[in-house]
Write a protein that holds these residues in place. Structure first.
Motif, PDB file in Angstrom:
ATOM      1  N   ILE A 125      47.662 102.641  -5.260  1.00 39.91           N
ATOM      2  CA  ILE A 125      48.695 102.936  -4.264  1.00 39.91           C
ATOM      3  C   ILE A 125      48.199 104.000  -3.292  1.00 39.91           C
ATOM      4  N   LEU A 126      47.604 105.060  -3.816  1.00 44.15           N
ATOM      5  CA  LEU A 126      47.088 106.121  -2.944  1.00 44.15           C
ATOM      6  C   LEU A 126      46.003 105.587  -2.010  1.00 44.15           C
ATOM      7  N   THR A 127      45.149 104.728  -2.522  1.00 48.21           N
ATOM      8  CA  THR A 127      44.109 104.115  -1.688  1.00 48.21           C
ATOM      9  C   THR A 127      44.739 103.255  -0.600  1.00 48.21           C
ATOM     10  N   ALA A 128      45.760 102.484  -0.955  1.00 47.38           N
ATOM     11  CA  ALA A 128      46.431 101.614   0.016  1.00 47.38           C
ATOM     12  C   ALA A 128      47.110 102.416   1.115  1.00 47.38           C
ATOM     13  N   LEU A 129      47.569 103.621   0.790  1.00 47.87           N
ATOM     14  CA  LEU A 129      48.261 104.451   1.778  1.00 47.87           C
ATOM     15  C   LEU A 129      47.308 105.322   2.605  1.00 47.87           C
ATOM     16  N   GLU A 130      46.039 105.264   2.279  1.00 56.73           N
ATOM     17  CA  GLU A 130      45.054 106.092   2.983  1.00 56.73           C
ATOM     18  C   GLU A 130      45.048 105.835   4.490  1.00 56.73           C
ATOM     19  N   LYS A 131      45.224 104.599   4.888  1.00 54.58           N
ATOM     20  CA  LYS A 131      45.136 104.240   6.307  1.00 54.58           C
ATOM     21  C   LYS A 131      46.448 104.475   7.063  1.00 54.58           C
ATOM     22  N   GLY A 132      47.500 104.871   6.366  1.00 57.27           N
ATOM     23  CA  GLY A 132      48.756 105.153   7.043  1.00 57.27           C
ATOM     24  C   GLY A 132      49.954 104.634   6.282  1.00 57.27           C
TER      25      GLY A 132
ATOM     26  N   ASP B 281      55.866 113.997  -7.587  1.00 55.09           N
ATOM     27  CA  ASP B 281      54.754 114.935  -7.718  1.00 55.09           C
ATOM     28  C   ASP B 281      54.236 115.437  -6.371  1.00 55.09           C
ATOM     29  N   GLY B 282      54.752 114.905  -5.277  1.00 52.19           N
ATOM     30  CA  GLY B 282      54.374 115.409  -3.960  1.00 52.19           C
ATOM     31  C   GLY B 282      53.197 114.726  -3.304  1.00 52.19           C
ATOM     32  N   PHE B 283      52.718 113.613  -3.875  1.00 54.57           N
ATOM     33  CA  PHE B 283      51.595 112.878  -3.287  1.00 54.57           C
ATOM     34  C   PHE B 283      52.046 111.953  -2.160  1.00 54.57           C
ATOM     35  N   VAL B 284      53.274 111.449  -2.269  1.00 48.84           N
ATOM     36  CA  VAL B 284      53.784 110.427  -1.351  1.00 48.84           C
ATOM     37  C   VAL B 284      55.127 110.882  -0.778  1.00 48.84           C
ATOM     38  N   ARG B 285      55.336 110.553   0.477  1.00 48.65           N
ATOM     39  CA  ARG B 285      56.619 110.817   1.150  1.00 48.65           C
ATOM     40  C   ARG B 285      57.284 109.480   1.440  1.00 48.65           C
TER      41      ARG B 285
ATOM     42  N   GLU C 284      54.174 107.104   2.794  1.00 48.53           N
ATOM     43  CA  GLU C 284      52.925 107.629   3.350  1.00 48.53           C
ATOM     44  C   GLU C 284      52.453 108.794   2.501  1.00 48.53           C
ATOM     45  N   LEU C 285      51.186 109.112   2.630  1.00 45.60           N
ATOM     46  CA  LEU C 285      50.632 110.239   1.896  1.00 45.60           C
ATOM     47  C   LEU C 285      51.113 111.546   2.504  1.00 45.60           C
ATOM     48  N   THR C 286      51.397 112.508   1.649  1.00 46.97           N
ATOM     49  CA  THR C 286      51.709 113.861   2.102  1.00 46.97           C
ATOM     50  C   THR C 286      50.384 114.599   2.304  1.00 46.97           C
ATOM     51  N   GLU C 287      50.464 115.857   2.682  1.00 41.74           N
ATOM     52  CA  GLU C 287      49.262 116.673   2.801  1.00 41.74           C
ATOM     53  C   GLU C 287      48.550 116.770   1.448  1.00 41.74           C
ATOM     54  N   LEU C 288      49.329 116.919   0.389  1.00 39.58           N
ATOM     55  CA  LEU C 288      48.761 116.961  -0.958  1.00 39.58           C
ATOM     56  C   LEU C 288      48.073 115.633  -1.284  1.00 39.58           C
ATOM     57  N   GLY C 289      48.728 114.527  -0.964  1.00 41.03           N
ATOM     58  CA  GLY C 289      48.137 113.213  -1.193  1.00 41.03           C
ATOM     59  C   GLY C 289      46.848 113.019  -0.416  1.00 41.03           C
ATOM     60  N   GLN C 290      46.839 113.467   0.838  1.00 42.86           N
ATOM     61  CA  GLN C 290      45.619 113.382   1.657  1.00 42.86           C
ATOM     62  C   GLN C 290      44.498 114.213   1.035  1.00 42.86           C
ATOM     63  N   SER C 291      44.844 115.395   0.539  1.00 41.59           N
ATOM     64  CA  SER C 291      43.823 116.274  -0.046  1.00 41.59           C
ATOM     65  C   SER C 291      43.228 115.680  -1.316  1.00 41.59           C
TER      66      SER C 291
ATOM     67  N   PRO D  36      38.519 114.011  -3.916  1.00 43.83           N
ATOM     68  CA  PRO D  36      38.064 113.826  -5.301  1.00 43.83           C
ATOM     69  C   PRO D  36      38.297 112.401  -5.806  1.00 43.83           C
ATOM     70  N   MET D  37      39.345 111.745  -5.321  1.00 42.95           N
ATOM     71  CA  MET D  37      39.612 110.371  -5.746  1.00 42.95           C
ATOM     72  C   MET D  37      38.478 109.450  -5.325  1.00 42.95           C
ATOM     73  N   LYS D  38      37.994 109.597  -4.101  1.00 42.91           N
ATOM     74  CA  LYS D  38      36.896 108.755  -3.621  1.00 42.91           C
ATOM     75  C   LYS D  38      35.620 109.017  -4.420  1.00 42.91           C
ATOM     76  N   SER D  39      35.396 110.267  -4.815  1.00 44.87           N
ATOM     77  CA  SER D  39      34.237 110.581  -5.654  1.00 44.87           C
ATOM     78  C   SER D  39      34.356 109.887  -7.010  1.00 44.87           C
ATOM     79  N   LEU D  40      35.543 109.907  -7.584  1.00 41.32           N
ATOM     80  CA  LEU D  40      35.777 109.237  -8.862  1.00 41.32           C
ATOM     81  C   LEU D  40      35.573 107.728  -8.728  1.00 41.32           C
ATOM     82  N   ILE D  41      36.086 107.149  -7.652  1.00 45.19           N
ATOM     83  CA  ILE D  41      35.934 105.709  -7.423  1.00 45.19           C
ATOM     84  C   ILE D  41      34.466 105.349  -7.237  1.00 45.19           C
ATOM     85  N   ALA D  42      33.728 106.168  -6.476  1.00 47.86           N
ATOM     86  CA  ALA D  42      32.299 105.917  -6.268  1.00 47.86           C
ATOM     87  C   ALA D  42      31.542 106.004  -7.593  1.00 47.86           C
ATOM     88  N   TRP D  43      31.888 107.000  -8.415  1.00 50.43           N
ATOM     89  CA  TRP D  43      31.243 107.133  -9.715  1.00 50.43           C
ATOM     90  C   TRP D  43      31.543 105.916 -10.590  1.00 50.43           C
ATOM     91  N   ALA D  44      32.809 105.483 -10.589  1.00 49.38           N
ATOM     92  CA  ALA D  44      33.196 104.322 -11.391  1.00 49.38           C
ATOM     93  C   ALA D  44      32.445 103.074 -10.929  1.00 49.38           C
TER      94      ALA D  44
END
Length: 128
Positions: free
Chosen positions: A34-41, A70-74, A88-95, A99-107
């Protein structure tokens, strides 16, 4: 005399371990998708559902509510006819995207090795 913030001192965390608390919430099956899907807006519920694919409407709704809590999504409700709701992602979600992309790249980089190790495990376990 040093004045302290009593409200902050008196705060009791539901889960005192920050790592466990955060990973328990965002480490489920759907949150990262969900967070990945909301990355673009901002997206509407049905657009998220289509993009993610195999998530049930009930599970998508439940996960969005948890991410909002939890404040990730508005969630924004527009008083239109028909009613329009966007997520949409909040500032916390954007931040969290960094680390999420690093985890995805590692996976992605290690998925084959993990799967091969899993496949070989039963034979190694029987040899003990």
């Amino acid at each position: 005399m040093v004045e302290t913030n009593r409200a902050a001192e008196d705060f009791v965390f539901d889960q005192p371990c920050p790592i466990r608390d955060v990973l328990d919430r965002i480490g489920d099956q759907w949150s990262l998708l969900i967070l990945t899907a909301l990355e673009k807006g901002a997206k509407r519920f049905n657009a998220l559902s289509r993009e993610i694919g195999d998530v049930s409407k009930q599970m998508l709704s439940k996960t969005l509510k948890r991410l909002e809590q939890d404040g990730f999504v508005r969630r924004t409700l527009y008083a239109e006819v028909p009613l329009r709701v966007e997520y949409e992602l909040t500032e916390l979600g954007q931040s969290f995207l960094v680390p999420m992309k690093s985890l995805i790249a590692w996976a992605n980089a290690n998925h084959r090795t993990i799967c091969e190790t899993r496949k070989a495990f039963p034979s190694r376990a029987q040899a003990r």
